[in-house]
Structure formats: structure tokens, C-alpha cells
Design a protein around this motif. Structure first.
Motif, PDB file in Angstrom:
ATOM      1  N   UNK A  23     -27.653   9.215 -84.025  1.00 37.19           N
ATOM      2  CA  UNK A  23     -27.332   9.776 -85.332  1.00 37.19           C
ATOM      3  C   UNK A  23     -25.868  10.059 -85.567  1.00 37.19           C
ATOM      4  N   UNK A  24     -24.996   9.659 -84.658  1.00 41.64           N
ATOM      5  CA  UNK A  24     -23.554   9.892 -84.833  1.00 41.64           C
ATOM      6  C   UNK A  24     -23.021   8.871 -85.844  1.00 41.64           C
ATOM      7  N   UNK A  25     -22.713   9.342 -87.064  1.00 39.76           N
ATOM      8  CA  UNK A  25     -22.327   8.430 -88.138  1.00 39.76           C
ATOM      9  C   UNK A  25     -20.972   7.780 -87.874  1.00 39.76           C
ATOM     10  N   UNK A  26     -20.049   8.506 -87.252  1.00 41.03           N
ATOM     11  CA  UNK A  26     -18.736   7.921 -86.970  1.00 41.03           C
ATOM     12  C   UNK A  26     -18.862   6.735 -86.017  1.00 41.03           C
ATOM     13  N   UNK A  27     -19.609   6.934 -84.934  1.00 48.21           N
ATOM     14  CA  UNK A  27     -19.801   5.860 -83.960  1.00 48.21           C
ATOM     15  C   UNK A  27     -20.587   4.710 -84.580  1.00 48.21           C
ATOM     16  N   UNK A  28     -21.617   5.053 -85.362  1.00 55.94           N
ATOM     17  CA  UNK A  28     -22.432   4.020 -86.002  1.00 55.94           C
ATOM     18  C   UNK A  28     -21.604   3.181 -86.958  1.00 55.94           C
ATOM     19  N   UNK A  29     -20.753   3.842 -87.750  1.00 55.66           N
ATOM     20  CA  UNK A  29     -19.921   3.105 -88.707  1.00 55.66           C
ATOM     21  C   UNK A  29     -18.990   2.138 -87.985  1.00 55.66           C
ATOM     22  N   UNK A  30     -18.437   2.579 -86.855  1.00 55.45           N
ATOM     23  CA  UNK A  30     -17.539   1.699 -86.096  1.00 55.45           C
ATOM     24  C   UNK A  30     -18.304   0.493 -85.551  1.00 55.45           C
ATOM     25  N   UNK A  31     -19.509   0.736 -85.051  1.00 57.38           N
ATOM     26  CA  UNK A  31     -20.311  -0.374 -84.515  1.00 57.38           C
ATOM     27  C   UNK A  31     -20.717  -1.347 -85.617  1.00 57.38           C
ATOM     28  N   UNK A  32     -20.976  -0.813 -86.808  1.00 51.41           N
ATOM     29  CA  UNK A  32     -21.386  -1.652 -87.924  1.00 51.41           C
ATOM     30  C   UNK A  32     -20.210  -2.381 -88.557  1.00 51.41           C
ATOM     31  N   UNK A  33     -19.000  -1.923 -88.223  1.00 53.27           N
ATOM     32  CA  UNK A  33     -17.819  -2.552 -88.814  1.00 53.27           C
ATOM     33  C   UNK A  33     -17.587  -2.152 -90.253  1.00 53.27           C
ATOM     34  N   UNK A  34     -18.045  -0.954 -90.633  1.00 55.60           N
ATOM     35  CA  UNK A  34     -17.843  -0.455 -91.988  1.00 55.60           C
ATOM     36  C   UNK A  34     -17.229   0.931 -91.912  1.00 55.60           C
ATOM     37  N   UNK A  35     -16.770   1.426 -93.041  1.00 54.41           N
ATOM     38  CA  UNK A  35     -16.195   2.768 -93.062  1.00 54.41           C
ATOM     39  C   UNK A  35     -17.312   3.810 -93.098  1.00 54.41           C
ATOM     40  N   UNK A  36     -16.954   5.051 -92.781  1.00 54.58           N
ATOM     41  CA  UNK A  36     -17.920   6.143 -92.850  1.00 54.58           C
ATOM     42  C   UNK A  36     -18.434   6.305 -94.285  1.00 54.58           C
ATOM     43  N   UNK A  37     -17.520   6.129 -95.285  1.00 55.62           N
ATOM     44  CA  UNK A  37     -17.924   6.264 -96.684  1.00 55.62           C
ATOM     45  C   UNK A  37     -18.963   5.210 -97.057  1.00 55.62           C
ATOM     46  N   UNK A  38     -18.772   3.989 -96.552  1.00 53.41           N
ATOM     47  CA  UNK A  38     -19.743   2.926 -96.840  1.00 53.41           C
ATOM     48  C   UNK A  38     -21.096   3.236 -96.216  1.00 53.41           C
ATOM     49  N   UNK A  39     -21.080   3.776 -94.999  1.00 56.30           N
ATOM     50  CA  UNK A  39     -22.340   4.141 -94.349  1.00 56.30           C
ATOM     51  C   UNK A  39     -23.076   5.211 -95.150  1.00 56.30           C
ATOM     52  N   UNK A  40     -22.350   6.224 -95.627  1.00 54.72           N
ATOM     53  CA  UNK A  40     -22.982   7.256 -96.436  1.00 54.72           C
ATOM     54  C   UNK A  40     -23.561   6.666 -97.719  1.00 54.72           C
ATOM     55  N   UNK A  41     -22.837   5.708 -98.300  1.00 57.34           N
ATOM     56  CA  UNK A  41     -23.345   5.099 -99.519  1.00 57.34           C
ATOM     57  C   UNK A  41     -24.636   4.343 -99.239  1.00 57.34           C
ATOM     58  N   UNK A  42     -24.684   3.655 -98.090  1.00 58.64           N
ATOM     59  CA  UNK A  42     -25.907   2.950 -97.711  1.00 58.64           C
ATOM     60  C   UNK A  42     -27.066   3.928 -97.554  1.00 58.64           C
ATOM     61  N   UNK A  43     -26.801   5.068 -96.933  1.00 58.00           N
ATOM     62  CA  UNK A  43     -27.867   6.046 -96.705  1.00 58.00           C
ATOM     63  C   UNK A  43     -28.333   6.684 -98.002  1.00 58.00           C
TER      64      UNK A  43
END
Length: 276
Positions: free
Chosen positions: A239-259
Motif C-alpha cells: 500500500x505504499x503509494x510512493x513506491x508503487x508510483x515509482x514502480x508503475x513509472x507514473x507520478x504520485x498525482x497520477x496514481x491518486x487520480x487512477x484510484x
């Protein structure tokens, strides 16, 4: 003259990638009469002279030829230029703003960009996020639709909610220029198609006969694949969004938008819509 009573600076612009290398120095710094074949008899001022007292925007600075970067450094550092074919320095008062899509630090390390020029220009760095990383894409699309319709004399079209959702999910590798082209095409013909990205083509090519056109669409299939990949990555990172965003190759803001865009059940517990 103090800053308070100084008149507004006049703007100027120069695209470092759009001019042949042999003409860049003459365009930037001007030339004296007879400096080269075809030169005007009375010479010509360059962009730096014309922008003196104002601001010169150097677009695509990362494409500036290495052999001309020393002259650019001298102009920026000493606020003076020497015209091509001239001998006397000409004082200028030009503020310089640069833009590039390249990684200048990497170019410095590989010797493609002068380190001294990089550090002289890099007084204030502003990173423009890619369109896929921005949270205002819907607002931007509405603004562009209105502007394009007015510019082209086209009637505005209502945008289906399904198309808006696809805009939000698309990666936009061409950024705002690509978005504007897609909007223009939509206004002209109602065409809602979006170009396939590399990832989209890969998934489409690998689908084979397993996908049924009668029961699903390519976009629906891609959405499910995207959701599943995000869920797996979040689970793998606890559930670590920072690490997940880095692995996905997207920004944290983009990950939040996806969620926020997906139902909460698609995310692990505690990783649904966020107020951030």
C-alpha cells in the motif's frame, strides 16, 4: 533605473531546433554587412539585440549545437554580443528563459551540453509535468475545445461521458499538442478515436483470439488490465503509494487520480479515493 519604475520587458522567441546550424549564430547574434554570401549590405541585428530590454525565450535549448554554446554563454554571462563578421561587442540587456524536452544533466554528463552554460542558465528550474501527470486534464480539454471552436469557426459538440473517461485514462505521449489535435478532429467530424500507445499496441497484439469483440471492447479490456496491474503493484508494496508510483513509472498525482477514478473495491483496503 529601479525595478519599480522599469518599463515592462518586450518578448522575443527563438526555437533552437528549427533553424539550420549554419544560421543559428547569425539569427541569435546578428551579422555585419558582407559577413557572408547573401548577407544584407547593411547587416542585421540578431534576436539578442532585438530583445534587449526584454525577454528572449530560447525553446529547445537542448538542441543548441555544442560549438555555438560558448557564444551563448558569453552573451548570457556578460550581457554583450558580437555580430558575425564584427569585432566590436554590443551591450545588451536581455533576460533569457529556456525550455527543453531533453535531460540536460544527462547531456552534460555525455558531453553534449556545456556544464558551465547549464549551471549559468539553471538559476530557476520549473518542471512542466506531462499531460498524463496533471489533474486538470478535463478542465484543459474544455478550455481547448472552446478555443478551437472559436478559432476554426466550428460549432461546439457535446462530449459524451464515455469519451471524457477515455481522455482521462489515455497516456497522451504527445502531451498538449496531441490533445489539441484529437479535440480538433472530434469537433470537425465527431471522431472519438485515440491513437494507440506502445503499451496499447502490445496488449492488443497479445490478445489473439481470447478477446471476443461481441462481448467486450478494446478499451474495456485495457481498463481491466490497467486496474489489475495497479492492484498487484499496490499489494506488492504493502500500500505504499510512493513506491508503487515509482514502480508503475507514473507520478504520485497520477496514481491518486487512477484510484479516484476506479471503484474503491479495485484498490486494497485503505487505498481508495484520497483527499490528497
Amino acid at each position: 533605473m529601479t525595478q519599480a519604475n522599469r518599463p515592462p520587458r518586450k518578448p522575443g522567441r527563438f526555437n533552437c531546433a528549427s533553424i539550420p546550424e549554419s544560421l543559428i549564430d547569425a539569427e541569435l547574434f546578428g551579422y555585419e554587412g558582407g559577413a557572408f554570401t547573401g548577407a544584407r549590405t547593411r547587416g542585421k541585428p540578431g534576436k539578442f539585440e532585438l530583445a534587449s530590454g526584454g525577454t528572449l525565450f530560447l525553446d529547445e535549448i537542448g538542441d543548441m549545437p555544442l560549438n555555438l554554446q560558448a557564444s551563448l554563454l558569453h552573451a548570457v554571462q556578460n550581457q554583450e554580443i558580437v555580430r558575425v563578421g564584427g569585432v566590436s561587442p554590443i551591450p545588451i540587456d536581455t533576460r533569457v528563459i529556456c525550455a527543453t524536452h531533453r535531460d540536460l544533466q544527462a547531456q552534460v554528463e555525455t558531453g553534449q551540453f556545456r556544464a558551465d552554460l547549464y549551471y549559468r542558465l539553471n538559476a530557476l528550474e520549473l518542471r512542466m509535468p506531462a499531460l498524463r501527470e496533471r489533474d486538470d486534464l478535463a478542465w484543459l480539454a474544455d478550455q481547448l475545445l472552446e478555443r478551437i471552436a472559436l478559432r476554426e469557426g466550428l460549432p461546439e459538440r457535446p462530449v459524451p461521458s464515455s469519451l471524457r473517461a477515455r481522455w482521462m485514462a489515455y497516456d497522451w505521449p504527445g502531451n498538449v499538442r496531441q490533445l489539441e489535435t484529437a479535440l480538433l478532429r472530434f469537433l470537425i467530424s465527431g471522431d472519438e478515436r485515440l491513437p494507440e500507445t506502445t503499451a496499447t499496441k502490445h496488449l492488443h497484439a497479445g490478445a489473439g483470439d481470447h478477446a471476443s469483440p461481441a462481448t467486450t471492447t478494446l478499451q474495456a479490456h485495457l481498463d481491466r488490465e490497467r486496474d489489475a496491474y495497479i492492484r498487484r503493484t499496490l499489494a506488492d508494496t504493502d500500500g505504499d503509494k510512493d513506491v508503487a508510483a515509482r514502480r508503475l513509472g507514473i507520478s504520485r498525482a497520477t496514481l491518486y487520480r487512477e484510484l479516484r477514478r476506479r471503484p474503491p473495491t479495485l484498490a486494497p483496503t485503505g487505498l481508495g479515493a484520497s483527499s490528497e
